[in-house]
Design a protein around this motif. Structure first.
Motif, PDB file in Angstrom:
ATOM      1  N   ALA B   6      -4.155   0.567   8.802  1.00  0.00           N
ATOM      2  CA  ALA B   6      -3.849   0.003   7.554  1.00  0.00           C
ATOM      3  C   ALA B   6      -3.727  -1.493   7.472  1.00  0.00           C
ATOM      4  O   ALA B   6      -2.412  -1.703   7.827  1.00  0.00           O
ATOM      5  N   TYR B   7      -4.395  -2.248   6.874  1.00  0.00           N
ATOM      6  CA  TYR B   7      -4.238  -3.657   7.023  1.00  0.00           C
ATOM      7  C   TYR B   7      -3.398  -4.212   5.576  1.00  0.00           C
ATOM      8  O   TYR B   7      -2.596  -4.953   5.587  1.00  0.00           O
ATOM      9  N   SER B   8      -3.813  -3.016   4.453  1.00  0.00           N
ATOM     10  CA  SER B   8      -3.256  -3.506   3.345  1.00  0.00           C
ATOM     11  C   SER B   8      -1.974  -2.650   3.026  1.00  0.00           C
ATOM     12  O   SER B   8      -1.831  -1.506   3.472  1.00  0.00           O
ATOM     13  N   ASN B   9      -1.324  -3.013   2.103  1.00  0.00           N
ATOM     14  CA  ASN B   9      -0.014  -2.235   1.693  1.00  0.00           C
ATOM     15  C   ASN B   9      -0.593  -1.174   0.863  1.00  0.00           C
ATOM     16  O   ASN B   9       0.134  -0.112   0.924  1.00  0.00           O
ATOM     17  N   LEU B  10      -1.842  -1.262   0.086  1.00  0.00           N
ATOM     18  CA  LEU B  10      -2.044  -0.133  -0.644  1.00  0.00           C
ATOM     19  C   LEU B  10      -2.622   0.957   0.579  1.00  0.00           C
ATOM     20  O   LEU B  10      -2.180   2.374   0.214  1.00  0.00           O
ATOM     21  N   VAL B  11      -3.201   0.910   1.415  1.00  0.00           N
ATOM     22  CA  VAL B  11      -3.884   1.640   2.453  1.00  0.00           C
ATOM     23  C   VAL B  11      -2.344   2.216   3.108  1.00  0.00           C
ATOM     24  O   VAL B  11      -2.551   3.405   3.475  1.00  0.00           O
ATOM     25  N   LYS B  12      -1.505   1.326   3.311  1.00  0.00           N
ATOM     26  CA  LYS B  12      -0.354   1.806   4.179  1.00  0.00           C
ATOM     27  C   LYS B  12       0.307   2.949   3.386  1.00  0.00           C
ATOM     28  O   LYS B  12       0.792   4.042   3.818  1.00  0.00           O
ATOM     29  N   THR B  13       0.442   2.501   2.113  1.00  0.00           N
ATOM     30  CA  THR B  13       1.521   3.458   1.145  1.00  0.00           C
ATOM     31  C   THR B  13       0.321   4.702   0.847  1.00  0.00           C
ATOM     32  O   THR B  13       1.106   5.870   0.685  1.00  0.00           O
ATOM     33  N   MET B  14      -0.672   4.725   0.818  1.00  0.00           N
ATOM     34  CA  MET B  14      -1.415   6.033   0.706  1.00  0.00           C
ATOM     35  C   MET B  14      -1.236   6.854   1.606  1.00  0.00           C
ATOM     36  O   MET B  14      -1.362   8.060   1.704  1.00  0.00           O
ATOM     37  N   ARG B  15      -1.246   6.179   3.013  1.00  0.00           N
ATOM     38  CA  ARG B  15      -1.335   7.010   4.195  1.00  0.00           C
ATOM     39  C   ARG B  15       0.120   7.725   4.543  1.00  0.00           C
ATOM     40  O   ARG B  15       0.174   8.632   5.019  1.00  0.00           O
ATOM     41  N   GLU B  16       1.056   6.937   3.926  1.00  0.00           N
ATOM     42  CA  GLU B  16       2.490   7.670   3.991  1.00  0.00           C
ATOM     43  C   GLU B  16       2.509   8.897   2.850  1.00  0.00           C
ATOM     44  O   GLU B  16       3.515   9.282   3.092  1.00  0.00           O
ATOM     45  N   GLY B  17       1.671   9.007   2.074  1.00  0.00           N
ATOM     46  CA  GLY B  17       1.524  10.064   1.270  1.00  0.00           C
ATOM     47  C   GLY B  17       2.196  10.018  -0.089  1.00  0.00           C
ATOM     48  O   GLY B  17       2.559  10.850  -0.699  1.00  0.00           O
ATOM     49  N   LYS B  18       2.587   8.761  -0.712  1.00  0.00           N
ATOM     50  CA  LYS B  18       3.247   8.434  -1.589  1.00  0.00           C
ATOM     51  C   LYS B  18       2.373   8.317  -2.790  1.00  0.00           C
ATOM     52  O   LYS B  18       1.375   7.686  -2.716  1.00  0.00           O
ATOM     53  N   PHE B  19       2.554   9.146  -3.948  1.00  0.00           N
ATOM     54  CA  PHE B  19       1.716   9.086  -5.072  1.00  0.00           C
ATOM     55  C   PHE B  19       1.925   7.739  -5.686  1.00  0.00           C
ATOM     56  O   PHE B  19       2.889   7.246  -6.020  1.00  0.00           O
ATOM     57  N   LEU B  20       0.781   7.114  -5.854  1.00  0.00           N
ATOM     58  CA  LEU B  20       0.828   5.680  -6.279  1.00  0.00           C
ATOM     59  C   LEU B  20      -0.124   5.197  -7.387  1.00  0.00           C
ATOM     60  O   LEU B  20      -0.915   6.270  -7.749  1.00  0.00           O
ATOM     61  N   PHE B  21       0.244   4.045  -8.136  1.00  0.00           N
ATOM     62  CA  PHE B  21      -0.802   3.810  -9.011  1.00  0.00           C
ATOM     63  C   PHE B  21      -1.225   2.261  -8.765  1.00  0.00           C
ATOM     64  O   PHE B  21      -0.753   1.510  -8.330  1.00  0.00           O
ATOM     65  N   THR B  22      -2.492   2.072  -9.392  1.00  0.00           N
ATOM     66  CA  THR B  22      -3.041   0.662  -9.144  1.00  0.00           C
ATOM     67  C   THR B  22      -3.485   0.221 -10.694  1.00  0.00           C
ATOM     68  O   THR B  22      -3.881   1.310 -11.516  1.00  0.00           O
ATOM     69  N   GLY B  23      -3.406  -0.771 -10.996  1.00  0.00           N
ATOM     70  CA  GLY B  23      -4.002  -1.433 -12.191  1.00  0.00           C
ATOM     71  C   GLY B  23      -5.272  -2.214 -12.122  1.00  0.00           C
ATOM     72  O   GLY B  23      -6.027  -2.095 -11.138  1.00  0.00           O
ATOM     73  N   GLU B  24      -5.659  -2.908 -13.319  1.00  0.00           N
ATOM     74  CA  GLU B  24      -6.924  -3.236 -13.424  1.00  0.00           C
ATOM     75  C   GLU B  24      -6.879  -4.785 -13.964  1.00  0.00           C
ATOM     76  O   GLU B  24      -6.314  -4.819 -15.210  1.00  0.00           O
ATOM     77  N   LEU B  25      -7.413  -5.742 -13.419  1.00  0.00           N
ATOM     78  CA  LEU B  25      -7.506  -7.127 -14.177  1.00  0.00           C
ATOM     79  C   LEU B  25      -8.777  -7.585 -14.335  1.00  0.00           C
ATOM     80  O   LEU B  25      -9.689  -7.295 -13.431  1.00  0.00           O
ATOM     81  N   GLU B  26      -9.281  -8.214 -15.460  1.00  0.00           N
ATOM     82  CA  GLU B  26     -10.677  -8.333 -15.651  1.00  0.00           C
ATOM     83  C   GLU B  26     -10.735  -9.865 -16.222  1.00  0.00           C
ATOM     84  O   GLU B  26     -10.488 -10.069 -17.460  1.00  0.00           O
TER      85      GLU B  26
END
Ligand code: SF4
Ligand code: SF4
Lengths: 231, 312
Positions: B6-26
């Motif tokens: 897991a190089y990113s914080n995103l994938v790290k957090t996912m693998r820890e099993g924490k329910f998470l949220f992502t947003g979107e910028l356009e």
């Protein structure tokens, strides 16, 4: 067959308006819709009218050729006529126009058509469809006989993309079938989803890059082998 | 295939099993990215958003690239970016070069997409590229990250590239068969995570998530809060395969009519409608599925994050 569409008369006239005598050449080859002697005559008359409306006189002769894309046929059929004309207008696809320019170096041949695609004839539904883009690396053996190059707007090798809805493609306003859903359907029918599931790596686009040539083999023989054997 | 680190914080957090949220910028046709950075700041402030997607010419439109805003969002706001990359406009050489560039800038998440066809966009006559497809793009990223080479095996000099790569999946896909096979193929080639398109139907969404479980990769379910009636009806009518629930549509329409003049009140009502629809939706997904979290595509609607996510 090559599907063509006639250019606007304005555009054709614009190309030839500086000439006073033109040879208009139809093609009896695979061009579709037909662009033969009658179409050549009609185009000639339209150009003549157009010229007249601009106060000019245009002399023309309309002929047709078995296939303009064959150098021997083009040369033998057209050569007797050309010396009397300032320019040629061809009704064939791009293959024929380029070939005429190559065979008759001293006179310009202008295109009367836009060449659209190599099309298969669906008579039941009344349309020509581009079923092959001649990509040089045929995938039909793993796609259930549906071409993912000609049939998919994005030429995907591992489709479908997210733009398919109900088996239709996002390009063309969901009116055309999505090639990749068709491929999946065909392979499922023959119990060959293993083929669908396979990863197809990036393609070799050198096989699909212009210019492309292929050799014409003129003779074959088994003589040498026989002689070798006899020795 | 063995799991990539897991190089990113995103994938790290996912693998820890924490329910998470992502947003979107356009990013759109713009040279001034302050509105993008401002939106990112609002997301960051909620403390609930782990990362934000930065789109790459959505709907086939010619927009500001996704790499520079991704970098600035990380650098200036401190919010991790999910750098979207489509194969529509760049061949394998340009994609490779951009990924190297993004890696140098410290981008850690790449979402590999096909991209809406250029014929749908605002430069319709453009020549679409599609030298690679999105599956092959994942293959390219995997080769760069895991083997340190390009697609031909030519070596990359310097530091190891540390990027996690994701793929998209469509819960509205119809038929679903090919979609599932395609996602599976992408996971086999190295996709670290999945972000889905918008879902409005909870049962469909749960079904879809269930089917994706077999791939053993974290999935973020896509949701699209509806900022106003116009957006909702556009979505319903023009985004094929997506239908906005009738009740939601009529509630938004009513809010538009009733509070025509009073923008503040109208916004309050619209936020309430969205919260009443999406909060239980998210709760249900969190409780009953293995989804890693929610990808909340509230573009230009960041004010909803705080109240919508307060119970998570
Ligand atoms: S894959 Fe399609 S474009 Fe390529 S040779 Fe086969 S039919 Fe033609
Ligand atoms: S919808 Fe189907 S045919 Fe159209 S671009 Fe996507 S995969 Fe290709």
């Amino acid at each position: 067959m090559i599907i063509t569409q006639q250019k606007d008369i304005e555009e054709i006239y614009d190309m030839i308006k500086s000439y006073s005598k033109i040879l208009i050449v139809g093609c009896d080859g695979c061009c579709q819709p037909p662009r033969s002697i009658n179409e050549a005559k009609v185009l000639a008359q339209m150009l003549e009218l157009k010229a007249r409306s601009e106060g000019k006189e245009l002399k023309w002769k309309a002929i047709t050729v078995l296939r303009q894309c064959d150098d021997r046929i083009a040369a033998t059929t057209v050569r007797p006529f050309i010396e009397h004309y300032d320019a040629i207008v061809s009704l064939s696809c791009g293959l024929g126009v380029v070939m005429m320019n190559k065979v008759f170096e001293n006179i310009l041949t202008y295109p009367a058509q836009n060449s659209l695609f190599g099309g298969a004839e669906n008579n039941a539904e009344n349309y020509f469809a581009e079923y092959c883009e001649t990509c040089g690396e045929c995938l039909l053996g793993v796609t259930g006989g549906v071409c993912p190059m000609a049939g998919c707007a994005k030429n995907l090798s591992n489709g479908p993309c997210g733009g398919t809805v109900g088996g239709k493609c996002e390009v063309g306003g969901y009116t055309h079938d999505c090639a990749w859903v068709k491929i999946w359907d065909r392979l499922r029918k023959f119990n060959r989803l293993d083929l669908f599931n396979k990863y197809r790596p990036p393609r070799n686009y050198r096989k699909w890059s212009s210019p492309r040539f292929a050799e014409i083999n003129k003779t074959y023989t088994n003589e040498e082998e026989t002689m070798e054997e006899e020795k | 295939m063995t799991k990539r680190p897991a190089y990113s914080n995103l994938v790290k957090t996912m693998r820890e099993g924490k329910f998470l949220f992502t947003g979107e910028l356009e990013p759109r046709k713009m040279t001034d990215l302050s509105s993008i950075l401002h939106s990112a700041e609002k997301m960051k402030k909620t403390g609930k958003i782990t990362a934000a997607n930065v789109t790459d010419g959505p709907q086939g439109d010619a927009y500001t690239c996704s790499m520079v805003p991704s970098y600035l969002v990380q650098e200036k706001v401190g919010l991790e970016a999910i750098w979207q990359m489509t194969v529509r406009d760049r061949n394998r050489i340009a994609l490779f070069g951009d990924i190297l560039g993004g890696a140098i800038l410290g981008l850690k998440n790449l979402l590999a997409l096909t991209g809406d066809h250029s014929a749908l966009g605002d430069n319709k006559n453009a020549r679409p590229v599609y030298d690679l497809d999105s599956t092959q793009l994942i293959d390219l990223v995997s080769k760069m990250v895991d083997d340190g080479t390009d697609l031909e095996g030519n070596e990359i000099e310097g530091d190891k590239i540390e990027i996690n790569v994701g793929c998209a999946a469509n819960p509205n896909s119809n038929p679903r068969g090919p979609e599932i096979l395609k996602v599976g193929r992408k996971v086999r080639l190295g996709a670290d995570f999945i972000q889905t398109q918008t879902a409005f139907d909870i049962d469909d969404a749960k079904d879809f998530l269930k089917e994706l479980e077999q791939f053993n990769v974290p999935v973020l379910l896509g949701l699209f809060p509806l900022k106003n009636y116009g957006i909702a009806s556009y979505f319903d009518e023009y985004i094929p395969g997506v239908s906005v629930p009738k009740d939601l549509l009529s509630a938004l329409k009513k809010a538009k009519k009733e509070y025509k003049e009073d923008k503040k009140k109208r916004n309050e009502v619209i936020d309430k409608i969205n919260i009443e629809f999406f909060e239980p939706f998210i709760m249900e997904i969190k409780k009953t599925t293995k989804a890693a979290g929610i990808h909340c595509m509230a573009v230009h609607y960041e004010r909803l994050f705080e109240p919508l996510l307060k119970n998570f």
